[in-house]
Design an enzyme around this catalytic site. Structure first.
Site, PDB file in Angstrom:
ATOM      1  N   GLU A 284      19.154  -1.625  -9.988  1.00 31.72           N
ATOM      2  CA  GLU A 284      18.030  -2.550  -9.770  1.00 31.72           C
ATOM      3  C   GLU A 284      16.686  -1.861 -10.005  1.00 31.72           C
ATOM      4  OE1 GLU A 284      18.502  -3.383  -5.595  1.00 31.72           O
ATOM      5  OE2 GLU A 284      20.456  -4.312  -5.831  1.00 31.72           O
ATOM      6  N   CYS A 354     -15.693  -7.504  -0.800  1.00 37.64           N
ATOM      7  CA  CYS A 354     -16.413  -7.132   0.418  1.00 37.64           C
ATOM      8  C   CYS A 354     -15.481  -6.506   1.444  1.00 37.64           C
ATOM      9  CB  CYS A 354     -17.111  -8.354   0.987  1.00 37.64           C
ATOM     10  SG  CYS A 354     -18.216  -9.055  -0.231  1.00 37.64           S
TER      11      CYS A 354
END
Ligand SMILES: *Cc1c(COP(=O)(O)O)cnc(C)c1O
Length: 427
Positions: A284, A354
């Site tokens: 995988e 921010c």
């Protein structure tokens, strides 16, 4: 013209002063498509996959790309066309596989929190295997399968309790992790699985972590898994396939993981020595197939000298590339055009979001001016796939390069795209 390949980044090289990906100048792509822009090399993905294929030559193997690393449809389609199956972690990823023309019969479904709806969806599609992560999940899966008149093909994800020596957030095979069934509970779990009407045992699997840069944790995990197979089969439950998960690391910052073919030569030698060499294998891999095939191009907006630090403010941010903010991960950052007339200075490379955590690189020596473009390297895995719309920033565009051709595989998202599904109040 001299060509200098960036170490660990095949198909990304300076030709003279200009950064190329395959046969295209990256600056030309940025000019055409704007920034931030993800660019991927299909040759680099192909080569990464080929290393696994070489490692398994002459063996029975199904490579299942762990698509959470980069689930963009064209990337999924690329691997499907190479014969890959997919390791999925949600029903949404299954829909992507099908939308990209992938084969449900080569899909394995991992994850600790599969819902009943996702189980039904995957059973309906006829996936290859559920990688079950707990005894409770096994009971529910059996119930769901019985209600559909089906049997769910199952492999139990074993937690082998080995230390992959990676970042704690991406280590998954230690006792304290939420993943898998404890080693000492495994045999009992298989016995329960074999007794359930809706379950058909087909395999065993483990996945010990991510960005693993040594062979030893894999070899240790393999021994633990083979011991378990011997015990499970001795109890009369045949194990058809062995799934070794993914997790192989890439070179971000001088890391030296084993090459996939070397790693598998070592692991398969162990399988042979212990008499398991002719089994059906599943793997995988995610990051190691796509990570160093991609880069993210960003433009320098402002240089902001400070008393303690100099900031290089760029137009890509933590919403585009969350790995530095999330894991303090290192990504190489290089200019698209090297120029010698500007003196290099040390900068923190930061985005417009921010948050003080919004940085892409710290204390990097760069010779840059506003308007220059930079490439954030190793951005093919867990960047776009983890991106968000935080600060109502549209997601970046993605381009796939092959030789001297480029294809937009995801146009830039607009702000309107990002709030298309939202609704105003009636009054
Ligand atoms: C994320 C994941 C993978 C892939 O990991 P990489 O480090 O990207 O290779 C494989 N298997 C499972 C179960 C995963 O969760």
């Amino acid at each position: 013209m001299t060509s200098t390949v960036l170490p660990g980044h095949p198909h990304i090289a300076y030709r003279g002063a200009d950064l190329f990906i395959e046969d295209l100048p990256v600056a030309q792509l940025a000019q055409m498509h704007g920034t931030p822009l993800f660019v991927y090399s299909s040759a680099a993905m192909q080569e990464a996959l080929a290393a696994y294929q070489r490692g398994f030559a002459g063996r029975k193997v199904q490579i299942c790309y762990a698509m959470k690393a980069n689930p963009s449809l064209a990337i999924v389609q690329f691997f499907a066309r190479q014969g890959c199956g997919f390791d999925i972690v949600s029903g949404g990823e299954l829909e992507r596989v099908l939308a990209a023309g992938g084969d449900a019969g080569k899909v394995i479904f991992s994850g600790v929190g599969k819902t009943r709806a996702e189980m039904r969806q995957a059973l309906q599609a006829g996936i290859l295997c559920f990688n079950v992560e707990s005894e409770a999940e096994l009971e529910v899966l059996s119930e769901v399968a019985v209600s559909m008149g089906l049997q769910a093909p199952v492999s139990i994800r074993v937690n082998p309790n080995v230390d992959p020596k990676t970042h704690p957030y991406i280590s998954t095979g230690l006792k304290g992790n939420k993943f898998g069934v404890a080693h000492e509970r495994t045999l009992a779990t298989y016995q329960r699985a074999a007794s359930l009407a809706g379950i058909r045992v087909v395999g065993i699997d483990c996945h010990i972590g991510s960005q693993i840069t040594e062979a030893t944790p894999y070899l240790d995990a393999a021994d633990r898994v083979l011991d378990l197979i011997e015990a499970i089969e001795a109890a009369g439950i045949p194990i058809h396939h062995i799934d070794f998960g993914g997790g192989l690391g890439i070179n971000y910052n001088g890391d030296t993981p084993p090459a996939a073919d070397d790693l598998w030569a070592q692991l398969l030698a162990k399988m042979d020595a212990r008499g398991f060499g002719d089994r059906q294998f599943l793997i995988e891999p995610g990051r190691s197939l796509v990570g160093n095939a991609g880069l993210c191009v960003t433009e320098v907006l402002y240089l902001k000298p400070g008393e303690e630090k100099n900031f290089c403010i760029v137009d890509a941010a933590m919403n585009d590339l969350p790995r530095p903010a999330m894991y303090q991960a290192f990504h190489g950052i290089v200019p698209l055009q090297q120029h010698s007339e500007v003196p290099a200075q040390v900068y923190d490379v930061v985005g417009p979001v921010c948050e003080s955590g919004d940085w892409l690189g710290r204390e990097r020596s760069l010779a840059v001016c506003p308007g220059d473009r930079l490439a954030v390297l190793s951005a093919g895995a867990y960047c776009m796939s983890m991106s968000s719309n935080y600060n109502t920033r549209g997601r970046a565009a993605e381009v796939l390069v092959s030789g001297s051709t480029s294809t937009v595989i995801r146009p830039r998202e607009t702000a309107a795209d990002s709030f298309r599904n939202e609704r105003l109040l009636a009054l």
